[in-house]
Design an enzyme around this catalytic site. Structure first.
Site, short mmCIF file in Angstrom:
data_model
loop_
_atom_site.label_atom_id
_atom_site.label_comp_id
_atom_site.label_asym_id
_atom_site.label_seq_id
_atom_site.Cartn_x
_atom_site.Cartn_y
_atom_site.Cartn_z
N MET A 91 0.80 -1.23 0.00
CA MET A 91 0.00 0.00 0.00
C MET A 91 0.84 1.28 0.00
O MET A 91 0.50 2.25 0.67
CB MET A 91 -0.93 0.00 1.21
CG MET A 91 -1.89 -1.17 1.23
SD MET A 91 -2.93 -1.21 -0.24
CE MET A 91 -3.99 -2.59 0.16
N ILE A 93 3.03 3.95 -2.66
CA ILE A 93 3.40 4.25 -4.05
C ILE A 93 4.91 4.44 -4.12
O ILE A 93 5.51 5.16 -3.33
CB ILE A 93 2.63 5.48 -4.57
CG1 ILE A 93 1.14 5.13 -4.70
CG2 ILE A 93 3.18 5.96 -5.91
CD1 ILE A 93 0.23 6.26 -5.10
N LEU A 94 5.53 3.76 -5.10
CA LEU A 94 6.98 3.83 -5.25
C LEU A 94 7.34 4.99 -6.19
O LEU A 94 6.61 5.29 -7.13
CB LEU A 94 7.49 2.50 -5.80
CG LEU A 94 7.29 1.32 -4.83
CD1 LEU A 94 7.38 -0.02 -5.58
CD2 LEU A 94 8.31 1.36 -3.69
N HIS A 110 -4.08 -5.19 -8.87
CA HIS A 110 -5.01 -4.13 -8.48
C HIS A 110 -6.44 -4.68 -8.55
O HIS A 110 -6.80 -5.34 -9.53
CB HIS A 110 -4.85 -2.91 -9.41
CG HIS A 110 -5.75 -1.79 -9.02
ND1 HIS A 110 -5.47 -0.98 -7.93
CD2 HIS A 110 -6.94 -1.39 -9.52
CE1 HIS A 110 -6.46 -0.11 -7.79
NE2 HIS A 110 -7.36 -0.34 -8.74
N GLU A 148 6.06 4.71 -13.60
CA GLU A 148 5.98 5.89 -12.74
C GLU A 148 4.55 6.39 -12.54
O GLU A 148 4.30 7.21 -11.66
CB GLU A 148 6.91 7.01 -13.27
CG GLU A 148 6.45 7.69 -14.57
CD GLU A 148 6.62 6.83 -15.83
OE1 GLU A 148 7.13 5.68 -15.74
OE2 GLU A 148 6.23 7.30 -16.90
N ALA A 180 -10.67 -13.68 -9.05
CA ALA A 180 -9.75 -13.02 -9.99
C ALA A 180 -8.31 -12.91 -9.47
O ALA A 180 -7.41 -13.54 -10.00
CB ALA A 180 -10.30 -11.64 -10.36
N GLU A 181 -8.11 -12.16 -8.39
CA GLU A 181 -6.73 -11.87 -7.95
C GLU A 181 -5.89 -13.11 -7.71
O GLU A 181 -4.77 -13.22 -8.20
CB GLU A 181 -6.75 -11.02 -6.67
CG GLU A 181 -7.33 -9.65 -6.87
CD GLU A 181 -7.25 -8.81 -5.61
OE1 GLU A 181 -6.15 -8.68 -5.04
OE2 GLU A 181 -8.28 -8.26 -5.18
C1 GAR Z 1 -5.93 -6.87 -2.49
O1 GAR Z 1 -7.28 -6.79 -2.86
C2 GAR Z 1 -5.06 -6.09 -3.49
O2 GAR Z 1 -5.48 -6.19 -4.81
C3 GAR Z 1 -5.25 -4.69 -2.97
O3 GAR Z 1 -5.26 -4.81 -1.57
C4 GAR Z 1 -5.68 -6.12 -1.18
C5 GAR Z 1 -4.59 -6.75 -0.35
O4 GAR Z 1 -4.96 -7.98 0.15
N1 GAR Z 1 -4.22 -3.84 -3.47
C6 GAR Z 1 -4.40 -2.56 -3.78
O5 GAR Z 1 -5.44 -1.98 -3.63
C7 GAR Z 1 -3.16 -1.85 -4.33
N2 GAR Z 1 -3.55 -0.68 -5.04
P1 GAR Z 1 -3.92 -9.07 0.63
O6 GAR Z 1 -2.92 -8.41 1.59
O7 GAR Z 1 -4.75 -10.09 1.34
O8 GAR Z 1 -3.21 -9.66 -0.58
#
Ligand code: GAR
Length: 201
Positions: A91, A93-94, A110, A148, A180-181
Site C-alpha cells: 500500500m 506508491i513507489l 489491483h 511511474e 480473480a486476484e
Molecule cells: C488486495 O485486494 C489487493 O489487490 C489490494 O489490496 C488487497 C490486499 O490484500 N491492493 C491494492 O489496492 C493496491 N492498489 P492481501 O494483503 O490479502 O493480498
C-alpha cells in the site's frame, strides 16, 4: 533453466502472497522462486504466511524510515539478487526513481479492471466502494507492470467478476480476490518469471 529470483512486497493480510506460495507448491509458478518477503508494516500477517513456508522475511517500516525507505529497499533487493518484484497488497506508491530502476521487473495486482477505479487514492476496500457507488455491473482485477504512473503500466492479465445486487464492499472484495486476484497473480508471475529466466540463457 535458472529460476527467477522473486521478492514479494506486502503491507497487510497477504492473501495474494498466499496464492503465490500455493502456486509455487502446486507448480503453477515454476519459473520463479520466492526468495524474500518484505513488509513496510511491522506485524503484517503476510509475514507469518511467509515464515510458515520458510521464506525469508524483512520489515522495512516505511513511516519510520521516511526518505531512506527506498534506498533500504534497493539494498535488500540487491543483497538477495532479486530479479522480479511483486507488489501483493503493498500500500505504498513507489517513486519514479525506483520504478525506472526496475523497468518491466515490478508487477502489481489491483482489485479493479484498469483503467476504472485506479490510480492514487484507489486501494483496498476503497476500490470496491467506488465500483459499487458508481453502479458498474462488472468489476474484476488486473495484474500489470509498474511504471511511474500509479496503476498505469502495461497490463499483463485481467479477469472480470460480476457484481451482485446484494454486494457490500466487503463481499465484493472477497469475491474479486477469490475469482480473480488469486488466479491471475500467480499466472502473471509465472509469465514474467519465465520471460526473465529465458533472457538469462
Ligand atoms: C488486495 O485486494 C489487493 O489487490 C489490494 O489490496 C488487497 C490486499 O490484500 N491492493 C491494492 O489496492 C493496491 N492498489 P492481501 O494483503 O490479502 O493480498
Amino acid at each position: 533453466m535458472l529460476k527467477t529470483k522473486i521478492a514479494v512486497l506486502v503491507s497487510g493480510g497477504g492473501t495474494n502472497l498466499q496464492a503465490l506460495l500455493d502456486a509455487q507448491k502446486s507448480g503453477i509458478l515454476k519459473s520463479g522462486k520466492i526468495e524474500l518477503v518484505i513488509s513496510n508494516k511491522e506485524g503484517a500477517y503476510a509475514l507469518e504466511r511467509a515464515k510458515k513456508c520458510n521464506v525469508k522475511t524483512l520489515v522495512l517500516p516505511s513511516k519510520e524510515l521516511g526518505k531512506s525507505f527506498e534506498s533500504e529497499l534497493v539494498k535488500a533487493l540487491d543483497e538477495n539478487q532479486i530479479e522480479l518484484i511483486i507488489l501483493a497488497g503493498f500500500m505504498k506508491i513507489l517513486s519514479a526513481d525506483f520504478t525506472s530502476r526496475y523497468d518491466k521487473r515490478i508487477l502489481n495486482v489491483h482489485p479493479s479492471l484498469i483503467p476504472s477505479f485506479c490510480g492514487e487514492g484507489f486501494y483496498g476496500l476503497k476500490v470496491h466502494e467506488a465500483a459499487l457507488s458508481y453502479g458498474v455491473k462488472v468489476t474484476g482485477a488486473t495484474v500489470h507492470y509498474v511504471n511511474e504512473i500509479p496503476d498505469g503500466g502495461e497490463i499483463i492479465l485481467q479477469k472480470a467478476v460480476k457484481i451482485l445486487k446484494t454486494d457490500t464492499p466487503e463481499t465484493l472484495q472477497r469475491r474479486v480476490m477469490e475469482q480473480a486476484e488469486w488466479k491471475i497473480l500467480p499466472k502473471a508471475t509465472e509469465i514474467a518469471s519465465k520471460k526473465i529466466a529465458k533472457e538469462k540463457k
